[in-house]
Design a protein around this motif. Structure first.
Motif, PDB file in Angstrom:
ATOM      1  N   ALA A 168      95.616   5.247  84.834  1.00 52.04           N
ATOM      2  CA  ALA A 168      95.396   4.359  83.687  1.00 52.04           C
ATOM      3  C   ALA A 168      94.967   5.073  82.411  1.00 52.04           C
ATOM      4  O   ALA A 168      94.807   4.430  81.374  1.00 52.04           O
ATOM      5  N   ASN A 169      94.800   6.382  82.449  1.00 49.11           N
ATOM      6  CA  ASN A 169      94.191   7.068  81.314  1.00 49.11           C
ATOM      7  C   ASN A 169      95.142   7.365  80.162  1.00 49.11           C
ATOM      8  O   ASN A 169      94.714   7.670  79.057  1.00 49.11           O
ATOM      9  N   ARG A 170      96.458   7.249  80.415  1.00 47.43           N
ATOM     10  CA  ARG A 170      97.417   7.567  79.348  1.00 47.43           C
ATOM     11  C   ARG A 170      98.767   6.962  79.690  1.00 47.43           C
ATOM     12  O   ARG A 170      98.966   6.382  80.764  1.00 47.43           O
ATOM     13  N   GLY A 171      99.710   7.096  78.768  1.00 48.94           N
ATOM     14  CA  GLY A 171     101.091   6.724  79.027  1.00 48.94           C
ATOM     15  C   GLY A 171     101.276   5.281  79.461  1.00 48.94           C
ATOM     16  O   GLY A 171     100.669   4.351  78.917  1.00 48.94           O
ATOM     17  N   ILE A 172     102.119   5.096  80.468  1.00 47.89           N
ATOM     18  CA  ILE A 172     102.446   3.760  80.957  1.00 47.89           C
ATOM     19  C   ILE A 172     101.206   3.049  81.481  1.00 47.89           C
ATOM     20  O   ILE A 172     101.005   1.856  81.246  1.00 47.89           O
ATOM     21  N   GLY A 173     100.357   3.768  82.198  1.00 49.62           N
ATOM     22  CA  GLY A 173      99.157   3.154  82.766  1.00 49.62           C
ATOM     23  C   GLY A 173      98.240   2.583  81.705  1.00 49.62           C
ATOM     24  O   GLY A 173      97.713   1.466  81.844  1.00 49.62           O
ATOM     25  N   LEU A 174      98.032   3.317  80.640  1.00 48.81           N
ATOM     26  CA  LEU A 174      97.179   2.844  79.545  1.00 48.81           C
ATOM     27  C   LEU A 174      97.785   1.603  78.899  1.00 48.81           C
ATOM     28  O   LEU A 174      97.075   0.627  78.604  1.00 48.81           O
ATOM     29  N   GLU A 175      99.093   1.616  78.681  1.00 46.74           N
ATOM     30  CA  GLU A 175      99.748   0.454  78.071  1.00 46.74           C
ATOM     31  C   GLU A 175      99.716  -0.762  78.998  1.00 46.74           C
ATOM     32  O   GLU A 175      99.577  -1.900  78.540  1.00 46.74           O
ATOM     33  N   LEU A 176      99.833  -0.530  80.293  1.00 44.53           N
ATOM     34  CA  LEU A 176      99.694  -1.635  81.245  1.00 44.53           C
ATOM     35  C   LEU A 176      98.318  -2.273  81.132  1.00 44.53           C
ATOM     36  O   LEU A 176      98.190  -3.505  81.118  1.00 44.53           O
ATOM     37  N   CYS A 177      97.281  -1.440  81.030  1.00 43.56           N
ATOM     38  CA  CYS A 177      95.921  -1.969  80.876  1.00 43.56           C
ATOM     39  C   CYS A 177      95.802  -2.818  79.620  1.00 43.56           C
ATOM     40  O   CYS A 177      95.233  -3.923  79.640  1.00 43.56           O
ATOM     41  N   LYS A 178      96.332  -2.320  78.515  1.00 42.90           N
ATOM     42  CA  LYS A 178      96.276  -3.065  77.254  1.00 42.90           C
ATOM     43  C   LYS A 178      96.970  -4.417  77.387  1.00 42.90           C
ATOM     44  O   LYS A 178      96.429  -5.460  76.972  1.00 42.90           O
ATOM     45  N   LEU A 179      98.165  -4.417  77.953  1.00 41.14           N
ATOM     46  CA  LEU A 179      98.946  -5.648  78.051  1.00 41.14           C
ATOM     47  C   LEU A 179      98.316  -6.643  79.011  1.00 41.14           C
ATOM     48  O   LEU A 179      98.309  -7.851  78.752  1.00 41.14           O
ATOM     49  N   PHE A 180      97.774  -6.149  80.116  1.00 43.16           N
ATOM     50  CA  PHE A 180      97.116  -7.059  81.060  1.00 43.16           C
ATOM     51  C   PHE A 180      95.862  -7.684  80.436  1.00 43.16           C
ATOM     52  O   PHE A 180      95.566  -8.865  80.670  1.00 43.16           O
TER      53      PHE A 180
END
Length: 275
Positions: free
Chosen positions: A43-55
């Motif tokens: 979750a710290n960068r890239g796709i994971g970070l954006e997933l966190c933002k969107l969720f």
């Protein structure tokens, strides 16, 4: 004791936060993901970070796992009003995965509705060991530990603790999204190379199917996710799309926007992928 008192406070706070985001009805796989408890690894960068933002934007409580918390993830957590919690996990280390799951339970998490096994690696040193002559046993084992063993063991330990599936009183299900890659498709391999990475994703696809069969009676469902060729640190900035576009598409896949994501493999655009 002070430790038991602290644990009690953590559980109480977690329940209070969950109450603020809980949807009115039990979660069923491929429902809209809003007002739910979501777990994201890598979750710290890239796709994971954006997933966190969107969720978060969709009103969920997010439990984020990563090896090293980035400044961006820490800032997102501070601004989340307690709805984003970050914990350490190295998905290449079984003990770390077990401790991460234990930590969720200790913090008062009772049920995880959606799991995104997003953490992954191309190799131990980017693309430097992509061809046959640079491939080693050590390299293959390293990539398999993260890309194949990591998602399987995450499911194992969450399941052992009753954090996923229909063990809750209201019968809520869990949907596990395993971020794989079209590169793991045997049918799609027209360019060769990528021995460790391709094999690790093919293996994950097969493990996904076994978990789907084994845990279906207990309300745990699975989807394979192809994020596309995304410009991230893992791809060394190469790619065709940005991380937010990919993450947005993956969430739509999990919400059934393109059809049954458990029995069909879709990419972030909704295009079907052959095995």
């Amino acid at each position: 004791s002070s430790s038991s008192s602290s644990s009690s406070v953590l559980r109480k706070c977690a329940k209070q936060r969950r109450a603020t985001v809980m949807a009115a009805s039990p979660y069923k796989a491929q429902d809209e993901i809003s007002g739910r408890v979501v777990l994201v690894t890598g979750a710290n960068r890239g796709i994971g970070l954006e997933l966190c933002k969107l969720f978060l934007e969709k009103g969920n409580e997010v439990r984020a796992g990563c090896r090293v918390e980035s400044d961006a993830l820490a800032a997102l957590a501070r601004a989340s009003n307690g709805r984003l919690t970050v914990s350490h996990v190295d998905v290449g280390d079984e003990r770390s995965i077990a401790e991460f799951a234990d930590g969720l339970k200790a913090a008062g998490v009772e049920h995880v509705d959606v799991v995104l096994n997003n953490a992954g690696v191309v190799g131990s040193d980017g693309y430097s060991k992509w061809d046959l002559q640079s491939t080693t046993q050590e390299e293959m084992i390293y990539v398999f530990k993260v890309n194949t063993c990591g998602p399987v063991l995450m499911v194992k330990y969450l399941h052992q603790l009753g954090l996923i599936g229909s063990g809750t009183a209201d019968g809520s299900e869990t949907l596990v999204g395993n971020v794989t890659s079209k590169v793991g498709s045997v049918d799609d391999n027209g360019s060769g190379q990528g021995y460790a990475y391709r094999a690790s994703k093919s293996a994950l696809n097969n493990c996904n199917r076994s978990m789907q069969i084994d845990l279906a009676p207990q309300g745990v469902h699975f989807a394979l996710l192809h994020p596309g060729w995304v410009r991230t640190g893992m791809t060394e900035g190469r790619g065709l799309i940005d991380a937010r576009e990919s993450a947005s598409g993956l969430i739509r896949v999990l919400e059934g926007a393109f059809g049954d994501c458990e029995h069909h493999w879709f990419d972030y655009k909704g295009d079907a992928i052959p095995w």
